[in-house]
Design a protein around this motif. Structure first.
Motif, PDB file in Angstrom:
ATOM      1  N   GLU A   1     -12.294   0.823  -7.768  1.00 27.05           N
ATOM      2  CA  GLU A   1     -13.743   1.047  -7.807  1.00 27.05           C
ATOM      3  C   GLU A   1     -14.457  -0.183  -8.380  1.00 27.05           C
ATOM      4  OE1 GLU A   1     -16.413   3.612  -6.445  1.00 27.05           O
ATOM      5  OE2 GLU A   1     -14.269   4.058  -6.468  1.00 27.05           O
TER       6      GLU A   1
ATOM      7  N   SER B   1     -14.707  -9.183   9.575  1.00 23.05           N
ATOM      8  CA  SER B   1     -15.185  -9.352   8.206  1.00 23.05           C
ATOM      9  C   SER B   1     -16.697  -9.494   8.133  1.00 23.05           C
ATOM     10  CB  SER B   1     -14.471 -10.501   7.490  1.00 23.05           C
ATOM     11  OG  SER B   1     -14.057 -11.485   8.388  1.00 23.05           O
TER      12      SER B   1
ATOM     13  N   LYS C   1     -16.711 -26.928   7.062  1.00 25.20           N
ATOM     14  CA  LYS C   1     -15.402 -26.440   7.472  1.00 25.20           C
ATOM     15  C   LYS C   1     -14.336 -26.619   6.387  1.00 25.20           C
ATOM     16  CE  LYS C   1     -15.786 -24.948  11.766  1.00 25.20           C
ATOM     17  NZ  LYS C   1     -15.414 -23.588  12.152  1.00 25.20           N
TER      18      LYS C   1
ATOM     19  N   THR D   1     -18.723 -12.908   2.643  1.00 25.39           N
ATOM     20  CA  THR D   1     -18.578 -12.348   3.989  1.00 25.39           C
ATOM     21  C   THR D   1     -17.258 -12.794   4.616  1.00 25.39           C
ATOM     22  OG1 THR D   1     -19.721 -14.199   5.027  1.00 25.39           O
ATOM     23  CG2 THR D   1     -21.079 -12.330   4.383  1.00 25.39           C
ATOM     24  N   ARG D   2     -16.718 -13.914   4.114  1.00 24.56           N
ATOM     25  CA  ARG D   2     -15.448 -14.391   4.668  1.00 24.56           C
ATOM     26  C   ARG D   2     -14.260 -14.123   3.758  1.00 24.56           C
ATOM     27  NH1 ARG D   2     -16.499 -20.273   6.914  1.00 24.56           N
ATOM     28  NH2 ARG D   2     -14.483 -19.784   7.811  1.00 24.56           N
TER      29      ARG D   2
ATOM     30  N   ASP E   1       0.817  -1.218   0.000  1.00 26.42           N
ATOM     31  CA  ASP E   1       0.000   0.000   0.000  1.00 26.42           C
ATOM     32  C   ASP E   1       0.844   1.258   0.000  1.00 26.42           C
ATOM     33  OD1 ASP E   1      -2.504  -0.921  -0.282  1.00 26.42           O
ATOM     34  OD2 ASP E   1      -2.905  -1.128   1.865  1.00 26.42           O
TER      35      ASP E   1
ATOM     36  N   PRO F   1     -11.438  -5.750   1.847  1.00 26.29           N
ATOM     37  CA  PRO F   1     -10.077  -5.902   2.346  1.00 26.29           C
ATOM     38  C   PRO F   1      -9.966  -6.811   3.579  1.00 26.29           C
ATOM     39  CG  PRO F   1     -11.015  -3.852   3.116  1.00 26.29           C
ATOM     40  CD  PRO F   1     -12.051  -4.486   2.260  1.00 26.29           C
ATOM     41  N   THR F   2     -11.106  -7.175   4.197  1.00 22.96           N
ATOM     42  CA  THR F   2     -10.979  -7.901   5.458  1.00 22.96           C
ATOM     43  C   THR F   2     -10.976  -9.416   5.286  1.00 22.96           C
ATOM     44  OG1 THR F   2     -13.336  -7.549   5.649  1.00 22.96           O
ATOM     45  CG2 THR F   2     -11.934  -6.137   6.964  1.00 22.96           C
TER      46      THR F   2
ATOM     47  N   GLN G   1     -10.237 -13.361   4.148  1.00 22.47           N
ATOM     48  CA  GLN G   1      -9.042 -14.141   4.452  1.00 22.47           C
ATOM     49  C   GLN G   1      -8.912 -15.333   3.532  1.00 22.47           C
ATOM     50  OE1 GLN G   1      -8.936 -14.878   8.724  1.00 22.47           O
ATOM     51  NE2 GLN G   1      -7.579 -13.120   8.722  1.00 22.47           N
TER      52      GLN G   1
ATOM     53  N   PHE H   1      -5.439   9.041  -6.079  1.00 20.07           N
ATOM     54  CA  PHE H   1      -4.614  10.222  -6.352  1.00 20.07           C
ATOM     55  C   PHE H   1      -5.417  11.398  -6.907  1.00 20.07           C
ATOM     56  CE2 PHE H   1      -1.902   6.470  -6.522  1.00 20.07           C
ATOM     57  CZ  PHE H   1      -1.065   6.774  -5.469  1.00 20.07           C
TER      58      PHE H   1
ATOM     59  N   ASN I   1     -17.283  -7.106  -5.227  1.00 18.87           N
ATOM     60  CA  ASN I   1     -17.566  -7.720  -3.923  1.00 18.87           C
ATOM     61  C   ASN I   1     -18.999  -8.248  -3.866  1.00 18.87           C
ATOM     62  OD1 ASN I   1     -15.173  -7.659  -2.536  1.00 18.87           O
ATOM     63  ND2 ASN I   1     -15.559  -5.748  -1.469  1.00 18.87           N
TER      64      ASN I   1
ATOM     65  N   ARG J   1      -4.508 -22.460   5.818  1.00 15.21           N
ATOM     66  CA  ARG J   1      -4.950 -23.195   7.002  1.00 15.21           C
ATOM     67  C   ARG J   1      -5.526 -24.562   6.665  1.00 15.21           C
ATOM     68  NH1 ARG J   1      -7.056 -17.941   9.531  1.00 15.21           N
ATOM     69  NH2 ARG J   1      -9.050 -18.331   8.547  1.00 15.21           N
TER      70      ARG J   1
ATOM     71  N   PHE K   1      -4.945   9.076  -1.808  1.00 12.13           N
ATOM     72  CA  PHE K   1      -3.720   8.286  -1.880  1.00 12.13           C
ATOM     73  C   PHE K   1      -3.870   6.930  -2.567  1.00 12.13           C
ATOM     74  CE2 PHE K   1      -2.951  11.249   1.599  1.00 12.13           C
ATOM     75  CZ  PHE K   1      -1.786  11.830   1.107  1.00 12.13           C
TER      76      PHE K   1
ATOM     77  N   LYS L   1       1.238 -26.450   6.132  1.00 12.67           N
ATOM     78  CA  LYS L   1       1.729 -27.674   6.760  1.00 12.67           C
ATOM     79  C   LYS L   1       1.468 -28.883   5.862  1.00 12.67           C
ATOM     80  CE  LYS L   1       0.981 -26.167  11.534  1.00 12.67           C
ATOM     81  NZ  LYS L   1      -0.242 -25.344  11.666  1.00 12.67           N
TER      82      LYS L   1
ATOM     83  N   TRP M   1       2.816   2.422  -3.393  1.00  7.56           N
ATOM     84  CA  TRP M   1       2.218   3.254  -4.445  1.00  7.56           C
ATOM     85  C   TRP M   1       1.978   4.669  -3.983  1.00  7.56           C
ATOM     86  CZ3 TRP M   1       3.225   1.247  -8.784  1.00  7.56           C
ATOM     87  CH2 TRP M   1       3.318  -0.145  -8.894  1.00  7.56           C
ATOM     88  N   THR M   2       1.581   4.823  -2.721  1.00  7.15           N
ATOM     89  CA  THR M   2       1.365   6.165  -2.197  1.00  7.15           C
ATOM     90  C   THR M   2       2.655   6.956  -2.257  1.00  7.15           C
ATOM     91  OG1 THR M   2      -0.200   5.168  -0.681  1.00  7.15           O
ATOM     92  CG2 THR M   2       0.464   7.411  -0.226  1.00  7.15           C
TER      93      THR M   2
ATOM     94  N   LYS N   1     -14.282  -3.087  -5.956  1.00  8.20           N
ATOM     95  CA  LYS N   1     -15.227  -2.910  -4.864  1.00  8.20           C
ATOM     96  C   LYS N   1     -16.626  -3.363  -5.303  1.00  8.20           C
ATOM     97  CE  LYS N   1     -16.116   0.939  -1.822  1.00  8.20           C
ATOM     98  NZ  LYS N   1     -15.758   2.343  -1.610  1.00  8.20           N
TER      99      LYS N   1
END
Lengths: 424, 304
Positions: free
Chosen positions: A395, B159, A192, A253-254, A74, A258-259, A261, B267, A401, A268, B264, A289, A77-78, A398
């Motif tokens: 954009e 999440s 699972k 939702t999982r 992140d 960005p949140t 996993q 930009f 999603n 895992r 950022f 593993k 690029w900034t 997003k």
């Protein structure tokens, strides 16, 4: 018009500077003749590999040393963009296809054609997609570095536990037929363990479904987006169906960025098959593993086409040391440097036929990367590029999603994606 | 000879005093002008430009503002910010007041407890955010491990679009409660002990004493705490940035995050400045409203 004039002036300037430096080398270097170049990257795995590359470079050019700066993705690029705007940027740095259009049109990247031909390198000896991705107005603004190829990683333990052998050729179709879904179902156990992970990642996920279904993200580089075309919508629908209709993948939702996993779920052992860029291997290996297997991405109704995301080495147009930085860029494109990185297992070199060492390295680690190499040699598609892409790409991502949440109709999502992409 | 004309002395003295005053003020004046006022002015000017950082700024008048009013993301982010403020301000205020009441007594080692409570505020927000992300981690996080002891299958805190906001807000409350406690503690210690004795002589229960005497006398402190908290919550960024990056979806995309995103990631500095101006106006409005409300109801003097 003024844009191309400016690019031209900067281009001409650096050529003049290159020519000038050649004749006045001793005069320019009053302070001992030593030059330190700054090299910027974001990958701390590859940083280790580059130490050997730069040691070799300094051996060949005793007056030039290279200092590496590693920044997290992140911040990379900034900081880079801010520095490019202020005129004080690293001499040489990594560049992705995503960020290329916005940089290329602003004249902050030095044209490399002259130094490439001067160093005796030939652009047609690199993967054509990577070369093409960094071309702007007929000028080469990035030295092909590697090719990030999408392949299907899988958890060998889970496959063995399910009592199946991975078919040599996986296939898929929008209606759910084909061997891929069959395998994914067998690898899905209870709530699972998922056979696959269909998640919002353009490069390794939905862009591949679109391409192998015979659709395309856009008609040509800098052209119009076609996410709402029938073939693309079918492919996007398939990505959703894997979650909600066939139930072989966790939902958004999982997994939604960005949140989410998604990658961690594969690490895992909760996800059995996981498409990834080959550059993920050095990161994945210490995390897991279980033994990792590699298969080629499933072939769709129009065969197999995978996304190629090759990086390039870019040179700052206003670098204080154009001569030295040029030497570095030329060296990084050379067989010597590309093989150093490939042989140590970090990258598949963008240079043709330089990948043998990469294969040997991973064979030693018990991973057969042949499917990556084969996929790169087969049908590949570039990541989309468009003017203003740095703003549009997040954009669009997003918006996608929603694909993994089963609320908004797929056709509406595709229409929004086109609207964002084609917006002037 | 021995004493010059008194009148002249006073004048010279006054001029000198003024000069000394300005000299002493100069360092902080530079700070205020350079780091507070100048950026505000620059942002105001930038909001009238189309500036993509690498491109040449182009004057576009109020175009950014008309885009702003039509931009659903902006209004959504203001609602999200409001939600954050609505959780954080009462949460922090009540918790810090309770903590202040708890540690407002003379016990051995109490000052260490007080210091301990302030530590979260002294820690780097980004580091805090990271640590809390680990705590909230659905698979291996401390929180779900703890819940697992009781057989509870903990949710994916950060999440889930529903839980993400309360989770990041909880971290904010945890982070600032100790710091705000200090103000309440100072306020409590300014209240004469005699009032406590008087009220207990009159048979007031501790609860009645708190609501009828302590709380009204804490009003100036309350005003300060509320205003700084409202401003602070409106401007919250770092922990959210680290923990959720505005996600999942846009469920924690507060206004400051949107500004960061525009500036950022995309930009687009011109438009980011425009959203900043809007946020500035909102915070200003909220602060003035609070001031007016409390002005009418606050007594600053205990005696009289």
């Amino acid at each position: 018009m003024s844009l191309s004039r400016r690019t031209f002036l900067i281009g001409a300037g650096s050529v003049l500077a290159l020519a000038g430096c050649g004749s006045s080398d001793d005069k320019a270097s009053g302070g001992g003749g030593k030059v330190e170049l700054v090299y910027r990257l974001w990958d701390e795995q590859q940083e280790v590999g580059y130490k050997a590359v730069f040691a070799e470079f300094t051996k060949q050019n005793p007056d030039i040393t290279v200092r590496m700066e590693v920044l997290p993705w992140d911040q990379y690029w900034t900081k880079l963009t801010t520095e490019l705007a202020s005129g004080k940027a690293p001499d040489v740095f990594w560049l992705t296809v995503d960020y290329f259009p916005d940089f290329a049109s602003k004249g902050v990247l030095a044209p490399l054609d002259d130094l490439i031909s001067k160093a005796g390198l030939k652009l047609d000896s690199y993967h054509p997609n990577v070369v093409q991705s960094y071309k702007f107005e007929d000028k080469q603004l990035g030295m092909p570095k590697d090719m990030g190829i999408v392949g299907l990683l899988y958890n060998k333990d889970l496959v063995a536990k399910a009592g199946i052998t991975m078919p040599a050729e996986l296939t898929w179709a929008p209606d759910g037929s084909g061997s891929f879904l069959e395998v994914a179902r067998k690898l899905t156990v209870g709530s699972k363990q998922w056979g696959f992970c269909s998640w919002n990642h353009s490069q390794t996920q939905w862009l591949n479904w679109i391409a192998s279904n015979g659709g395309r993200a856009m008609d040509k580089p800098y052209g119009a987006f076609e996410f709402a075309n029938q073939k693309s919508v079918e492919a996007l629908q398939f990505a959703r169906d894997l979650v909600f209709k066939w139930k072989v993948s966790p939902d958004g939702t999982r997994t939604n960025p960005p949140t989410g996993q998604a990658t961690e779920m594969f690490y895992r052992g909760e996800v059995a098959m996981f498409p990834a860029n080959n550059a993920l291997l050095p990161f994945a290996l210490p995390e897991v593993k279980f033994p990792i297997g590699v298969a080629a991405m499933p072939a769709g109704p129009s065969g197999r086409t995978v996304v190629i995301n090759g990086l390039s080495e870019a040179m700052f147009a206003k670098t204080k040391h154009p001569d030295e930085a040029g030497k570095l860029v030329a060296f990084l494109g050379s067989e010597k440097a590309q093989k150093l990185m490939g042989d140590a297992g970090y990258i598949i070199p963008a240079l043709n036929n330089a990948g043998a060492g990469y294969q040997a390295f991973w064979k030693q680690k018990g991973i057969d990367v042949q499917p990556f190499i084969d996929s790169a040699a087969g049908s590949t598609v570039n990541l989309p590029i468009a003017e203003g892409w740095t703003a549009k790409s997040p954009e669009i991502n997003k918006t996608v999603n929603d694909l993994y949440l089963d609320k908004v109709p797929v056709a509406d999502i595709a229409a929004s994606m086109d609207k964002i992409g084609n917006d002037k | 000879m021995l004493r010059p004309a008194p009148r002249r002395t006073r004048q010279v003295g006054k001029a000198q005093q003024t000069a000394v005053a300005y000299a002493l003020l100069a360092p902080s004046l530079v700070g205020v002008l350079g780091f507070l006022l100048a950026p505000v002015v620059i942002v105001l000017v930038l909001s009238l430009f189309d500036w993509k950082l690498l491109s040449t700024p182009e004057f576009v008048g109020l175009a950014n503002y008309s885009r702003l009013f039509a931009d659903e993301d902006v209004w959504h982010s203001l609602l999200v910010t409001l939600y954050y403020v609505v959780i954080c301000v009462p949460g922090t205020t009540i918790l810090s007041l309770l903590l202040a009441l708890l540690v407002d007594r003379k016990l051995r080692g109490m000052k260490y407890f007080r210091a301990l409570l302030v530590i979260p505020w002294m820690a780097t927000p980004v580091a805090l955010g990271l640590v809390w992300s680990w705590i909230f981690d659905p698979g291996r996080g401390a929180l779900n491990q703890f819940l697992g002891v009781f057989g509870i299958d903990g949710p994916a805190w950060l999440s889930s679009p529903v839980l993400a906001m309360p989770s990041v807000a909880a971290v904010h409350i945890w982070q600032f409660a100790g710091y705000n406690m200090l103000f309440f503690l100072a306020g409590l210690q300014n209240i004469p002990r005699s009032l406590r004795e008087a009220s207990s002589l009159d048979g007031a229960s501790p609860v009645a004493h708190f609501f009828t005497i302590t709380l009204p006398l804490l009003r100036p402190t309350m005003l300060f705490v509320l205003i700084t908290n409202v401003i602070g919550s409106f401007q919250a960024f770092d922990t959210i940035f680290v923990m959720t990056e505005g996600g999942p979806g846009d469920s924690t995309e507060v206004a400051t995050y949107l500004i960061y995103d525009e500036a950022f990631r995309k930009f687009d500095f011109g438009y980011a400045s425009t959203i900043s101006v809007l946020l500035f106006a909102v915070v200003l409005f909220a602060t003035i409203t609070q001031f007016v409300y409390f002005e009418r109801r606050t007594t600053y003097e205990v005696s009289g």
